[in-house]
Design a protein around this motif. Structure first.
Motif, PDB file in Angstrom:
ATOM      1  N   LEU A 674       0.812  -1.210   0.000  1.00 55.83           N
ATOM      2  CA  LEU A 674       0.000   0.000   0.000  1.00 55.83           C
ATOM      3  C   LEU A 674       0.851   1.269   0.000  1.00 55.83           C
ATOM      4  CD1 LEU A 674      -2.883  -0.998   2.463  1.00 55.83           C
ATOM      5  CD2 LEU A 674      -2.799  -1.149  -0.019  1.00 55.83           C
ATOM      6  N   LYS A 675       1.989   1.242   0.644  1.00 53.29           N
ATOM      7  CA  LYS A 675       2.792   2.461   0.733  1.00 53.29           C
ATOM      8  C   LYS A 675       3.431   2.820  -0.599  1.00 53.29           C
ATOM      9  CE  LYS A 675       3.978   2.077   5.636  1.00 53.29           C
ATOM     10  NZ  LYS A 675       5.091   1.964   6.617  1.00 53.29           N
ATOM     11  N   THR A 676       3.833   1.801  -1.387  1.00 53.06           N
ATOM     12  CA  THR A 676       4.578   2.075  -2.609  1.00 53.06           C
ATOM     13  C   THR A 676       3.808   1.750  -3.876  1.00 53.06           C
ATOM     14  OG1 THR A 676       5.538  -0.143  -2.631  1.00 53.06           O
ATOM     15  CG2 THR A 676       6.723   1.549  -1.389  1.00 53.06           C
ATOM     16  N   GLY A 677       2.737   0.985  -3.765  1.00 50.06           N
ATOM     17  CA  GLY A 677       2.008   0.559  -4.948  1.00 50.06           C
ATOM     18  C   GLY A 677       2.702  -0.543  -5.724  1.00 50.06           C
ATOM     19  N   ARG A 678       3.777  -1.102  -5.165  1.00 45.80           N
ATOM     20  CA  ARG A 678       4.524  -2.167  -5.855  1.00 45.80           C
ATOM     21  C   ARG A 678       3.811  -3.505  -5.701  1.00 45.80           C
ATOM     22  NH1 ARG A 678      10.189  -1.235  -6.200  1.00 45.80           N
ATOM     23  NH2 ARG A 678      10.592  -3.346  -5.462  1.00 45.80           N
ATOM     24  N   ILE A 679       3.895  -4.315  -6.734  1.00 46.96           N
ATOM     25  CA  ILE A 679       3.378  -5.697  -6.651  1.00 46.96           C
ATOM     26  C   ILE A 679       4.400  -6.528  -5.886  1.00 46.96           C
ATOM     27  CG2 ILE A 679       2.724  -7.752  -7.952  1.00 46.96           C
ATOM     28  CD1 ILE A 679       1.918  -5.943 -10.245  1.00 46.96           C
ATOM     29  N   VAL A 680       3.990  -7.047  -4.779  1.00 48.41           N
ATOM     30  CA  VAL A 680       4.913  -7.854  -3.956  1.00 48.41           C
ATOM     31  C   VAL A 680       4.508  -9.329  -3.933  1.00 48.41           C
ATOM     32  CG1 VAL A 680       5.613  -5.947  -2.499  1.00 48.41           C
ATOM     33  CG2 VAL A 680       3.572  -7.266  -1.899  1.00 48.41           C
ATOM     34  N   ALA A 681       3.310  -9.630  -4.389  1.00 43.25           N
ATOM     35  CA  ALA A 681       2.856 -11.022  -4.361  1.00 43.25           C
ATOM     36  C   ALA A 681       1.704 -11.185  -5.331  1.00 43.25           C
ATOM     37  CB  ALA A 681       2.416 -11.438  -2.953  1.00 43.25           C
ATOM     38  N   VAL A 682       1.417 -12.431  -5.652  1.00 47.62           N
ATOM     39  CA  VAL A 682       0.212 -12.771  -6.407  1.00 47.62           C
ATOM     40  C   VAL A 682      -0.455 -13.954  -5.717  1.00 47.62           C
ATOM     41  CG1 VAL A 682       1.029 -11.918  -8.646  1.00 47.62           C
ATOM     42  CG2 VAL A 682       1.525 -14.277  -7.958  1.00 47.62           C
ATOM     43  N   GLU A 683      -1.768 -14.021  -5.847  1.00 49.00           N
ATOM     44  CA  GLU A 683      -2.518 -15.175  -5.333  1.00 49.00           C
ATOM     45  C   GLU A 683      -2.936 -16.029  -6.522  1.00 49.00           C
ATOM     46  OE1 GLU A 683      -6.489 -16.341  -2.704  1.00 49.00           O
ATOM     47  OE2 GLU A 683      -5.979 -14.233  -3.076  1.00 49.00           O
ATOM     48  N   ALA A 684      -2.534 -17.306  -6.493  1.00 47.61           N
ATOM     49  CA  ALA A 684      -2.868 -18.232  -7.565  1.00 47.61           C
ATOM     50  C   ALA A 684      -4.308 -18.683  -7.387  1.00 47.61           C
ATOM     51  CB  ALA A 684      -1.920 -19.435  -7.539  1.00 47.61           C
ATOM     52  N   ASP A 901       9.850  -2.177 -17.289  1.00 48.75           N
ATOM     53  CA  ASP A 901      11.006  -1.344 -17.570  1.00 48.75           C
ATOM     54  C   ASP A 901      12.197  -2.230 -17.931  1.00 48.75           C
ATOM     55  OD1 ASP A 901      11.319  -2.406 -15.020  1.00 48.75           O
ATOM     56  OD2 ASP A 901      12.805  -0.861 -14.535  1.00 48.75           O
ATOM     57  N   PRO A 902      13.169  -1.673 -18.689  1.00 51.25           N
ATOM     58  CA  PRO A 902      14.308  -2.498 -19.125  1.00 51.25           C
ATOM     59  C   PRO A 902      15.095  -3.075 -17.971  1.00 51.25           C
ATOM     60  CG  PRO A 902      14.228  -0.415 -20.333  1.00 51.25           C
ATOM     61  CD  PRO A 902      13.234  -0.294 -19.234  1.00 51.25           C
ATOM     62  N   GLY A 903      15.112  -2.406 -16.841  1.00 56.70           N
ATOM     63  CA  GLY A 903      15.880  -2.901 -15.711  1.00 56.70           C
ATOM     64  C   GLY A 903      15.182  -4.003 -14.955  1.00 56.70           C
ATOM     65  N   HIS A 904      14.011  -4.373 -15.408  1.00 55.85           N
ATOM     66  CA  HIS A 904      13.252  -5.442 -14.745  1.00 55.85           C
ATOM     67  C   HIS A 904      13.010  -5.111 -13.294  1.00 55.85           C
ATOM     68  CE1 HIS A 904      13.331  -8.471 -18.042  1.00 55.85           C
ATOM     69  NE2 HIS A 904      14.398  -7.795 -18.384  1.00 55.85           N
ATOM     70  N   GLN A 905      12.820  -3.849 -13.001  1.00 52.20           N
ATOM     71  CA  GLN A 905      12.526  -3.460 -11.629  1.00 52.20           C
ATOM     72  C   GLN A 905      11.023  -3.329 -11.457  1.00 52.20           C
ATOM     73  OE1 GLN A 905      14.775  -3.175  -9.219  1.00 52.20           O
ATOM     74  NE2 GLN A 905      16.294  -3.834 -10.733  1.00 52.20           N
ATOM     75  N   PRO A 906      10.472  -3.726 -10.308  1.00 50.13           N
ATOM     76  CA  PRO A 906       9.039  -3.585 -10.071  1.00 50.13           C
ATOM     77  C   PRO A 906       8.636  -2.123 -10.136  1.00 50.13           C
ATOM     78  CG  PRO A 906      10.075  -5.011  -8.438  1.00 50.13           C
ATOM     79  CD  PRO A 906      11.168  -4.362  -9.185  1.00 50.13           C
ATOM     80  N   MET A 907       7.560  -1.875 -10.839  1.00 55.61           N
ATOM     81  CA  MET A 907       7.038  -0.517 -10.957  1.00 55.61           C
ATOM     82  C   MET A 907       5.805  -0.372 -10.086  1.00 55.61           C
ATOM     83  SD  MET A 907       8.929   1.111 -13.211  1.00 55.61           S
ATOM     84  CE  MET A 907       7.860   2.425 -13.818  1.00 55.61           C
ATOM     85  N   PRO A 908       5.551   0.858  -9.539  1.00 54.02           N
ATOM     86  CA  PRO A 908       4.303   1.058  -8.801  1.00 54.02           C
ATOM     87  C   PRO A 908       3.122   0.787  -9.712  1.00 54.02           C
ATOM     88  CG  PRO A 908       5.849   2.865  -8.417  1.00 54.02           C
ATOM     89  CD  PRO A 908       6.416   2.040  -9.523  1.00 54.02           C
ATOM     90  N   LEU A 909       2.227  -0.013  -9.192  1.00 51.24           N
ATOM     91  CA  LEU A 909       1.072  -0.420  -9.999  1.00 51.24           C
ATOM     92  C   LEU A 909       0.061   0.720 -10.035  1.00 51.24           C
ATOM     93  CD1 LEU A 909      -0.258  -2.746 -11.557  1.00 51.24           C
ATOM     94  CD2 LEU A 909      -1.361  -3.393  -9.406  1.00 51.24           C
ATOM     95  N   ARG A 910      -0.285   1.179 -11.232  1.00 48.72           N
ATOM     96  CA  ARG A 910      -1.308   2.214 -11.355  1.00 48.72           C
ATOM     97  C   ARG A 910      -2.658   1.623 -11.036  1.00 48.72           C
ATOM     98  NH1 ARG A 910       1.686   6.497 -10.748  1.00 48.72           N
ATOM     99  NH2 ARG A 910       3.419   6.577 -12.260  1.00 48.72           N
ATOM    100  N   LEU A 911      -3.488   2.398 -10.387  1.00 47.56           N
ATOM    101  CA  LEU A 911      -4.798   1.924 -10.019  1.00 47.56           C
ATOM    102  C   LEU A 911      -5.591   1.618 -11.268  1.00 47.56           C
ATOM    103  CD1 LEU A 911      -5.634   4.331  -7.088  1.00 47.56           C
ATOM    104  CD2 LEU A 911      -4.471   2.122  -7.058  1.00 47.56           C
ATOM    105  N   VAL A 912      -6.302   0.524 -11.230  1.00 43.14           N
ATOM    106  CA  VAL A 912      -7.071   0.056 -12.373  1.00 43.14           C
ATOM    107  C   VAL A 912      -8.472   0.633 -12.271  1.00 43.14           C
ATOM    108  CG1 VAL A 912      -7.951  -1.918 -13.607  1.00 43.14           C
ATOM    109  CG2 VAL A 912      -5.704  -2.016 -12.507  1.00 43.14           C
TER     110      VAL A 912
END
Length: 923
Positions: A674-684, A901-912
């Motif tokens: 929530l603080k960064t908007g980064r994807i840290v996990a997924v639920e299968a 991004d080319p650096g393969h770094q996690p980006m903050p997820l924009r709200l859908v």
């Protein structure tokens, strides 16, 4: 050895020297020889006359002994004893004269008893004393001597017959026949010897007659020749005697040791002793007798038993017997060692066999050919109550019969007489008149001619076996927990009732009873409480429906009831209404009280089915309809219900096909920090790509999969797919994220789950912390006592656990302290009311406070609007998941999203907002 021979030769020369002096006295002996020849004639006549009398007595003795063997009359035995005594008296007198021992008066009395002519007694005495010089006399006397042992055998047979006839019961005919055959065999040996005796004496008489006719010169010449022959025979006999003694000494089957009587030093030992001990002769002659035995020798004056030291083979036991003997001109002790090892082993085997026979629990009886008991072991007394004395002489089958009271069939004894065996169950009677079932085994011991000599009976009381058999039969037809009928027996009774209904044109109804709410009780309490509850409910059903109704438990909390002999199926409506009322009454199990209802389906013959299988299916469909519509009620079957059952069966078939055809696939819903908007996990999230209905959500098939036992295979597939996807993302260079997998209670609690999970992680090669297992509080509750064990195992493996839908279950807060639990997922039902609902606000704040205090991470589920997102962020929740952030996506979209991004770094997820992606569907 050469010194021994030379000494013997010198001794022989000294013995032959007097014969040389005898040559000078030949002339003087001429008249003496003539007179002697006449005396020999008289002697031979007396001998022949005595031999005739002796032969008569011998034959009469054999006759009397044979009669005694046949009749057993004491008079025959006494007559035999008299004749045998005369024969033995003659033998004693003979040996006394030969050896120059015995009282002359006793010898004379023996001659009188033997009917020997008085005029011949002197010559007979001389002939017996010196007859060994004359070949024919030597052979005659030797033949006479040989009869001694055979006369002794006749005495031994007489003793055996006397002992046998005086014992009880009388000896068997086979034994008497054997003894009579032995008597005849002995007589057949004695008769030739008697003929030898007579013929040798006759030959002597002829020789003497010729000598008388040839005259004095012939007498001189004959005397000289006799001297030479006698001298030669003395030498040969001495040499032969020595060799024979040495051969007998060395080749004897028994061991012989010659020792000094004072020092016990071994002077000589035969080959048998050397072979037994493995010692050579020189070694033995330098040791005492004691070194041959393991134990100290006691007084040698009496027989004793010893174990040889270092014997070959080991453990040889011998019996020692001592006797005095002359050896090289000195008095020595001769110790005879008789090997009794085999005899001791046989005695031990007989003792063990006797003890085993006495110790076995089965009764063993041995009967004669007339089937009368001759032997019974102690178990017979214990089983039958008869004493050993009462059993002996009793007819074997007198207290046994068939179960209908008929005697044992004659075919049994015919089979046994032919050498066969028979085993079967019979009814036997004890001494006090009680009857019991008995397992009886009969066999025979046959003689050489195939006749039955003994019957052997082995039996045991099988009352307990029969009781166990009845119990097993009850267990085979009844439910082990409730005591009601099981499925197999219920179906059998159904078939029988349908057959009777068909012939009587009546109706039959089958009830399918399923308890409402039992699963919740079983999940909330231990299985012992559930089992006790089932027992009480089963008893209520049985008592309420009455004895005419067959009630069965066919599994879990499902019962069936068969109501026969009805006019129509609707007649059971009142019975079912009463049953529902009775089942709804509270049930107390220990300290707990439960109120259960039931859903009941009813199907009737012939309206709803013509066989038990179709009726059960129809009743099950009616029960399912009652449970779906109202619960705690009943429904009669209608054809529309069958469609629902078919739909469920079709779903089961399609699920099995889906597992084999790879129709399942995974969707992944991101979890955002929530603080960064980064994807840290997924639920299968599991999805089913149905070939006809398209994408099917888990809510439509998971419950059915659990009921059909397919959920374990689905759980395995989900774990395999998630782990494989983690490996594929790692190979594609996707930044590492956590993947959460939902598991059912079945998959989580199966034996070996953690071990198989560890192997799966190792095979795909990723850090175990990358995988998170999501389980609901309901699953935690079903695990019960195994919860802590499972959590510790997962914590040791390094796999985290998240409690899903936290706050909606009934579990204890104590679960939050268990190892491996790292995340709390706040249920969407609390998030949906934020921030306007104060109750939801209070609950969320309280749950977040608990999580912070316990060091647990929190994830908010079902975040769909900006206000909810902002509230959870301010309240301190760490992660959020919901349509506000992203819908469930496929693996490729997750990969593109993370690698933007080319650096393969996690980006903050924009709200859908209305972004592309999957359709708006829930898990």
């Amino acid at each position: 050895m050469s010194n021994r021979i030379e000494a013997r030769q010198r001794s022989l020369a000294r013995r032959l020297l007097p014969l040389g002096y005898g040559l000078g006295a030949i002339v003087i002996l001429i008249m003496g020889l003539t007179w002697g020849a006449l005396q020999i004639q008289v002697t031979l006549g007396g001998f022949l006359d005595a031999e005739s009398v002796w032969s008569k007595y011998q034959k009469q003795a054999v006759i009397e002994l044979g009669e005694y063997a046949v009749t057993g009359h004491e008079s025959n035995l006494q007559a035999f004893r008299r004749y045998a005594a005369i024969l033995q008296s003659d033998a004693w007198a003979r040996d006394a004269l030969i050896h120059g021992q015995g009282d002359r008066r006793q010898v004379a009395e023996a001659f009188v008893r033997g009917k020997i002519l008085p005029s011949a007694t002197g010559g007979i005495s001389v002939l017996l004393r010196w007859g060994s010089w004359v070949p024919w006399a030597d052979r005659a006397i030797d033949a006479w001597r040989q009869t001694d042992s055979w006369i002794g055998q006749l005495n031994g047979i007489a003793d055996q017959l006397e002992q046998a006839y005086r014992g009880r019961p009388p000896p068997p005919p086979s034994e008497l026949q054997h003894l009579r055959e032995r008597i005849l065999a002995v007589n057949n040996v004695i008769q030739p010897l008697t003929l030898v005796f007579s013929s040798e004496l006759a030959e002597g008489a002829q020789s003497i007659s010729r000598a008388l006719y040839l005259g004095v010169m012939a007498v001189i010449l004959l005397t000289f020749l006799l001297w030479m022959l006698t001298a030669q025979r003395v030498v040969v006999s001495i040499h032969d005697s020595q060799e024979r003694y040495q051969r007998l000494f060395d080749n004897a089957n028994t061991g012989i040791v010659v020792i000094d009587p004072l020092t016990r030093t071994i002077l000589d030992a035969n080959r048998t002793v050397r072979m037994w001990t493995g010692r050579h002769a020189d070694w033995m002659t330098s040791h005492t007798l004691d070194v041959l035995f393991e134990d100290e020798l006691v007084d040698l004056a009496r027989p004793q038993t010893q174990r040889l030291r270092d014997s070959h083979p080991p453990g040889r036991v011998v019996e020692l017997q001592r006797s005095s003997a002359q050896w090289r001109g000195r008095e020595v002790l001769q110790i005879v060692l008789r090997d009794i090892t085999e005899r001791l082993l046989m005695d031990e085997e007989r003792r063990v066999a006797a003890e085993a026979l006495a110790g076995i629990v089965e009764g063993v009886m041995i009967a004669g050919p007339d089937r009368r008991v001759m032997f019974a072991n102690p178990a017979c007394t214990k089983i039958t109550g008869y004493s050993q004395r009462e059993l002996r002489g009793r007819v074997l089958d007198s207290s046994r019969s068939q179960f209908d009271g008929q005697p044992l069939p004659a075919s049994i004894w015919e089979t046994l007489a032919a050498g066969g065996n028979w085993t079967g169950e019979v009814l036997s009677q004890t001494a006090d008149g009680e009857c019991y079932p008995e397992m009886l085994s009969l066999s025979t011991i046959l003689g050489d001619n195939g006749e039955v000599r003994r019957y052997v009976a082995v039996f045991s009381n099988i009352t307990s076996t029969k009781d166990n058999q009845r119990r097993l039969e009850h267990l085979a037809t009844h439910d082990s927990l409730t005591g009601l009928l099981n499925r197999v027996e219920f179906e059998r009774r159904c078939r029988k009732a349908l057959t009777e209904a068909e012939s009587s044109h009546r109706a039959v109804a089958i009830m399918f009873i399923d308890l409402d709410g039992f699963k919740t009780v079983n999940d909330s309490y231990n299985h012992d409480v559930g089992d006790q509850l089932l027992i009480l409910v089963a008893e209520r059903i049985r008592l309420q429906l009455g004895p005419k109704v067959s009630v069965a438990r066919i599994g879990g909390d499902e019962f069936t009831a068969l109501v026969p002999d009805l006019g129509t199926r609707e007649e059971v409506a009142g019975m079912v209404t009463g049953l529902l009322t009775r089942l709804f009454e509270p049930v107390r199990v220990g300290d707990y009280e439960f109120t259960l209802g039931a859903s009941i389906g009813i199907a009737g013959y012939p309206l709803d089915g013509l066989d038990s299988a179709s009726l059960m299916v129809s009743a099950d469909a009616a029960m399912y309809a009652a449970k779906m519509e109202e619960r705690n009620t009943f429904r009669f079957y209608s054809p529309l219900m069958q469609a629902d059952s078919r739909r469920r069966l079709r779903l089961a078939t399609e699920l099995r096909r889906a597992l084999g055809a790879d129709e399942f696939f995974m969707a992944y819903q991101p979890s955002v920090e929530l603080k960064t908007g980064r994807i840290v996990a997924v639920e299968a999230l599991l999805r089913w790509r149905h070939p006809e209905r398209g994408c099917v959500m888990p809510g439509e098939f998971i419950e059915a999969a659990e009921q059909m036992g397919l959920i374990r295979r689905i759980d395995e597939w989900v774990l395999q797919a998630a782990c494989a996807q983690i490996e594929r993302w790692d190979r594609a260079g996707v930044p590492p994220i956590r993947v959460a997998v939902n598991l059912s209670a079945h998959g989580f609690s199966q034996e070996g789950f953690v071990d198989s999970l560890q192997r799966l992680i190792q095979r795909h090669g990723f850090d175990p912390s990358r995988l998170m297992i999501e389980i609901t509080e309901r699953v935690m509750l079903r695990l019960g006592e195994d919860t802590e064990r499972a959590m510790r195992a997962l914590h040791h493996l390094g796999v985290g656990v998240a409690i899903d839908d936290f706050g909606t279950g009934y579990s204890s807060m104590a679960y939050l302290k268990l190892p491996a639990i790292e995340y709390l997922k706040l249920d969407r039902s609390f998030v949906s009311g934020l921030p306007g609902n104060p109750d939801d606000v209070a609950i969320i704040e309280a749950l977040l406070g608990i999580a912070r205090a316990l060091g647990l991470h929190t994830i908010a589920e079902g975040v769909e609007v900006e206000a909810q997102h902002q509230f959870m962020l301010r309240a301190g929740c760490e992660e959020g998941q919901g349509y506000y952030y992203a819908y469930p996506l496929d693996a490729a979209e997750i990969e593109r999203l993370l690698c933007r991004d080319p650096g393969h770094q996690p980006m903050p997820l924009r709200l859908v907002g209305s972004g592309g992606g999957a359709d708006r569907t829930t898990e």
